[in-house]
Motif scaffolding. Structure first.
Motif, PDB file in Angstrom:
ATOM      1  N   PHE A  64      39.576   8.404  92.214  1.00  0.00           N
ATOM      2  CA  PHE A  64      38.711   9.104  91.265  1.00  0.00           C
ATOM      3  C   PHE A  64      37.782  10.035  92.025  1.00  0.00           C
ATOM      4  O   PHE A  64      37.542   9.872  93.225  1.00  0.00           O
ATOM      5  CB  PHE A  64      37.913   8.131  90.388  1.00  0.00           C
ATOM      6  CG  PHE A  64      36.813   7.380  91.104  1.00  0.00           C
ATOM      7  CD1 PHE A  64      35.544   7.936  91.264  1.00  0.00           C
ATOM      8  CD2 PHE A  64      37.042   6.105  91.608  1.00  0.00           C
ATOM      9  CE1 PHE A  64      34.529   7.231  91.910  1.00  0.00           C
ATOM     10  CE2 PHE A  64      36.034   5.395  92.264  1.00  0.00           C
ATOM     11  CZ  PHE A  64      34.773   5.964  92.406  1.00  0.00           C
ATOM     12  N   THR A  65      37.272  11.008  91.308  1.00  0.00           N
ATOM     13  CA  THR A  65      36.313  11.943  91.894  1.00  0.00           C
ATOM     14  C   THR A  65      35.453  12.558  90.799  1.00  0.00           C
ATOM     15  O   THR A  65      35.910  12.707  89.653  1.00  0.00           O
ATOM     16  CB  THR A  65      37.016  13.072  92.660  1.00  0.00           C
ATOM     17  OG1 THR A  65      36.019  13.949  93.205  1.00  0.00           O
ATOM     18  CG2 THR A  65      37.921  13.892  91.755  1.00  0.00           C
ATOM     19  N   THR A  66      34.235  12.871  91.135  1.00  0.00           N
ATOM     20  CA  THR A  66      33.393  13.678  90.253  1.00  0.00           C
ATOM     21  C   THR A  66      33.999  15.073  90.159  1.00  0.00           C
ATOM     22  O   THR A  66      34.501  15.607  91.151  1.00  0.00           O
ATOM     23  CB  THR A  66      31.968  13.778  90.803  1.00  0.00           C
ATOM     24  OG1 THR A  66      31.443  12.472  90.989  1.00  0.00           O
ATOM     25  CG2 THR A  66      31.065  14.568  89.868  1.00  0.00           C
ATOM     26  N   ASP A  67      33.970  15.659  88.966  1.00  0.00           N
ATOM     27  CA  ASP A  67      34.499  17.007  88.843  1.00  0.00           C
ATOM     28  C   ASP A  67      33.600  17.984  89.600  1.00  0.00           C
ATOM     29  O   ASP A  67      32.371  17.955  89.427  1.00  0.00           O
ATOM     30  CB  ASP A  67      34.590  17.424  87.377  1.00  0.00           C
ATOM     31  CG  ASP A  67      35.224  18.782  87.215  1.00  0.00           C
ATOM     32  OD1 ASP A  67      36.471  18.850  87.240  1.00  0.00           O
ATOM     33  OD2 ASP A  67      34.478  19.781  87.110  1.00  0.00           O
ATOM     34  N   LEU A  89      40.465  12.642  82.294  1.00  0.00           N
ATOM     35  CA  LEU A  89      39.104  13.147  82.426  1.00  0.00           C
ATOM     36  C   LEU A  89      38.185  12.210  81.663  1.00  0.00           C
ATOM     37  O   LEU A  89      38.396  11.950  80.473  1.00  0.00           O
ATOM     38  CB  LEU A  89      39.009  14.563  81.852  1.00  0.00           C
ATOM     39  CG  LEU A  89      37.642  15.240  81.924  1.00  0.00           C
ATOM     40  CD1 LEU A  89      37.248  15.502  83.367  1.00  0.00           C
ATOM     41  CD2 LEU A  89      37.649  16.544  81.119  1.00  0.00           C
ATOM     42  N   VAL A  90      37.177  11.653  82.336  1.00  0.00           N
ATOM     43  CA  VAL A  90      36.271  10.672  81.734  1.00  0.00           C
ATOM     44  C   VAL A  90      34.838  11.054  82.080  1.00  0.00           C
ATOM     45  O   VAL A  90      34.593  11.974  82.869  1.00  0.00           O
ATOM     46  CB  VAL A  90      36.567   9.241  82.240  1.00  0.00           C
ATOM     47  CG1 VAL A  90      37.992   8.831  81.889  1.00  0.00           C
ATOM     48  CG2 VAL A  90      36.349   9.140  83.742  1.00  0.00           C
ATOM     49  N   TYR A 161      46.421  25.149  72.894  1.00  0.00           N
ATOM     50  CA  TYR A 161      45.638  25.799  73.946  1.00  0.00           C
ATOM     51  C   TYR A 161      45.409  24.789  75.066  1.00  0.00           C
ATOM     52  O   TYR A 161      45.521  23.575  74.869  1.00  0.00           O
ATOM     53  CB  TYR A 161      44.295  26.298  73.408  1.00  0.00           C
ATOM     54  CG  TYR A 161      43.399  25.187  72.908  1.00  0.00           C
ATOM     55  CD1 TYR A 161      42.520  24.511  73.753  1.00  0.00           C
ATOM     56  CD2 TYR A 161      43.446  24.795  71.568  1.00  0.00           C
ATOM     57  CE1 TYR A 161      41.720  23.478  73.296  1.00  0.00           C
ATOM     58  CE2 TYR A 161      42.649  23.765  71.101  1.00  0.00           C
ATOM     59  CZ  TYR A 161      41.782  23.118  71.969  1.00  0.00           C
ATOM     60  OH  TYR A 161      40.996  22.087  71.511  1.00  0.00           O
ATOM     61  N   LEU A 162      45.059  25.298  76.232  1.00  0.00           N
ATOM     62  CA  LEU A 162      44.730  24.459  77.380  1.00  0.00           C
ATOM     63  C   LEU A 162      43.236  24.565  77.627  1.00  0.00           C
ATOM     64  O   LEU A 162      42.711  25.657  77.856  1.00  0.00           O
ATOM     65  CB  LEU A 162      45.503  24.916  78.618  1.00  0.00           C
ATOM     66  CG  LEU A 162      45.268  24.118  79.896  1.00  0.00           C
ATOM     67  CD1 LEU A 162      45.702  22.665  79.702  1.00  0.00           C
ATOM     68  CD2 LEU A 162      46.032  24.723  81.064  1.00  0.00           C
ATOM     69  N   GLY A 163      42.530  23.413  77.553  1.00  0.00           N
ATOM     70  CA  GLY A 163      41.081  23.423  77.711  1.00  0.00           C
ATOM     71  C   GLY A 163      40.645  23.631  79.148  1.00  0.00           C
ATOM     72  O   GLY A 163      41.407  23.417  80.095  1.00  0.00           O
ATOM     73  N   LYS A 164      39.402  24.043  79.295  1.00  0.00           N
ATOM     74  CA  LYS A 164      38.783  24.227  80.599  1.00  0.00           C
ATOM     75  C   LYS A 164      37.641  23.238  80.762  1.00  0.00           C
ATOM     76  O   LYS A 164      36.870  23.009  79.823  1.00  0.00           O
ATOM     77  CB  LYS A 164      38.259  25.658  80.756  1.00  0.00           C
ATOM     78  CG  LYS A 164      39.330  26.726  80.666  1.00  0.00           C
ATOM     79  CD  LYS A 164      40.267  26.671  81.864  1.00  0.00           C
ATOM     80  CE  LYS A 164      41.284  27.806  81.836  1.00  0.00           C
ATOM     81  NZ  LYS A 164      42.207  27.771  82.991  1.00  0.00           N
ATOM     82  N   VAL A 165      37.524  22.651  81.947  1.00  0.00           N
ATOM     83  CA  VAL A 165      36.510  21.621  82.160  1.00  0.00           C
ATOM     84  C   VAL A 165      35.103  22.189  82.041  1.00  0.00           C
ATOM     85  O   VAL A 165      34.169  21.491  81.627  1.00  0.00           O
ATOM     86  CB  VAL A 165      36.729  20.945  83.533  1.00  0.00           C
ATOM     87  CG1 VAL A 165      36.363  21.888  84.663  1.00  0.00           C
ATOM     88  CG2 VAL A 165      35.939  19.651  83.635  1.00  0.00           C
TER      89      VAL A 165
END
Length: 455
Positions: A64-67, A89-90, A161-165
């Motif tokens: 895991f990693t922070t975005d 994504l959590v 559509y593809l979302g963006k973080v």
């Protein structure tokens, strides 16, 4: 099972979560291995973290990693060498707890149902003292649903559509046309080398346990659990980890599978509080049989001391006092003594002593019983049996834990099945007549019986 909910799928996942949107994860080094994912979170910027570990079962790894763009969110990744990869994504605060839960389960679905690559299980709730983990209870007649099962040609990727973080809103409504989004995900997979076939990309499970007829709401769940609906709502609002996650949301209301609720009820019954309630004396004070006996004995003592002795009575009894009033005072004093047993007796130390004595007795016969394949040859000495009965009657919750540890150690040391250890204890304790009634013994040991999966 703690309340960890995924917010969205990653684009390059092999096992998308139904209903959740897909988010672009191309800024992550997912194809470079777990060390690279961990390194993203080990950046010097404050508020970031990352970690990776090998999986306990089946090989592979999880990380895991922070975005790096939005530090309130984090990415959780699980990779299996044959069954592919899951990317979620959590919320960043949930990454470490999800990382711990993912040590063995491959996928989580429907509020904690989990898949080990071959079998679907219900959320773990009932503790197995021998295995030192929650019992694995299979979801009945569960069928794995793949991406190929869901894509029937009518979904249109052009409508997705593809979302963006950077612009992702965790509280936004999930897309109504999720199959269109799944079709877009499937189209993007064609660009990946070595991607799993759609028939092997697990999306969901189907089970009779999860049909609408088997889902119940909070009021019925509370009734089955023997609590009020307001108490259950308070548990949920406080994030009490003992309350299982709902399996669905119908009309804005949480719904639970009846089988999950039944496991929750059983777990409550097997808890310290539940065992103590089952073994209560049945009167207004809800004391254990031993504690009620102490109360009654001290009530008589106090009654005698406060009223029956004229030399003492004349020192404090006023004219408007009477025997009934003194009896009330005596009962209050005696209840205080009975309710304070755990402060009078070192229960934790006593539990260790009783546990050691029982195992010593069993050890005297274990090798012979193992050689002959006859576990009924195990025995307790009368004094140890009487001590265990006393412990059960006075401290049923603590004795429950001690017996669970006895089962575990007898199994790990001599290979005694947990059910056989329990059978020996029940048999030998029945010889101490007059202390535990037949009903008390049956009720108590029923709570200790290992679960037998009938599926």
């Amino acid at each position: 099972m703690s309340h960890v909910l995924p917010l969205a799928n990653g684009l390059r996942t092999d096992h998308p979560v139904p209903g959740l949107p897909f988010i672009d994860d191309s800024h992550l080094p997912l194809d470079e291995g777990p060390e690279a994912i961990e390194a993203v979170g080990r950046h010097e910027a404050s508020g970031m973290w990352g970690r990776w570990d090998k999986n306990r079962a089946g090989g592979g790894w999880r990380a895991f990693t922070t975005d790096p763009i939005n530090h309130t969110l984090g990415w959780a990744v699980r990779h299996h060498p044959e069954l592919g990869r899951t990317v979620l994504l959590v919320r960043d605060n949930d990454t470490s707890s999800l990382h711990t839960q993912w040590a063995e389960p491959l996928l989580f679905r429907a509020g904690g149902y989990w898949w080990d690559g071959a079998t679907w299980y219900r959320p773990g709730q009932v503790w197995d003292p021998v295995a030192q983990e929650h019992e694995r209870r299979k979801a009945r007649l569960a069928v794995t649903v793949s991406a190929a099962d869901m894509l029937d040609g009518r979904a249109d990727p052009a409508r997705a559509y593809l979302g963006k973080v950077a612009t992702f809103d965790p509280d936004a409504a999930r897309p109504d046309n999720w199959l269109d989004h799944l079709a877009l995900w499937a189209a993007r997979r064609q660009e990946r080398d070595g991607a799993l076939e759609l028939e092997r990309c697990v999306v969901d499970l189907s089970s009779p346990e999860l049909t609408g007829a088997q889902l119940i709401g909070a009021p019925e769940m509370a009734e089955l659990g023997g609590i009020t609906a307001s108490t259950l709502r308070a548990y949920i609002s406080r994030g009490n980890s003992e309350v299982p996650l709902p399996q669905a949301v119908v009309g804005g209301r949480d719904q639970w599978a009846r089988t999950v609720v039944q496991d929750w009820v059983e777990a409550r019954q097997r808890s310290y509080e539940g065992v103590g309630e089952a073994m209560s004396a049945g009167d207004r004070d809800s004391l254990s049989p031993g504690a009620a006996e102490v109360r009654d004995r001290f009530a008589a003592d106090f009654q005698h001391a406060l009223f029956d002795r004229p030399d003492v009575r004349k020192r404090w009894v006023l004219r408007h006092r009477n025997k009934e009033s003194v009896t009330e005072v005596a009962n209050e004093l005696s209840w205080s003594v009975a309710a304070s047993l755990d402060r009078i007796i070192p229960t934790q130390d006593l539990g260790q002593v009783v546990q050691g004595a029982v195992l010593r007795d069993l050890g005297d016969y274990a090798e012979e019983a193992k050689e002959k394949g006859a576990w009924f040859l195990l025995n307790l000495t009368p004094s140890v049996g009487k001590m265990l009965v006393w412990f059960i009657r006075h401290f049923p919750g603590e004795a429950y834990a001690a017996i669970g540890e006895i089962q575990r150690q007898a199994h790990s040391t001599w290979g005694v099945p947990a059910a056989d250890t329990l059978r020996v204890l029940r048999r030998d304790l029945s010889l101490d007549s007059g202390k535990l009634t037949d009903q008390q013994r049956e009720t108590y040991f029923a709570l200790l019986e290992p679960h037998e999966d009938t599926d």
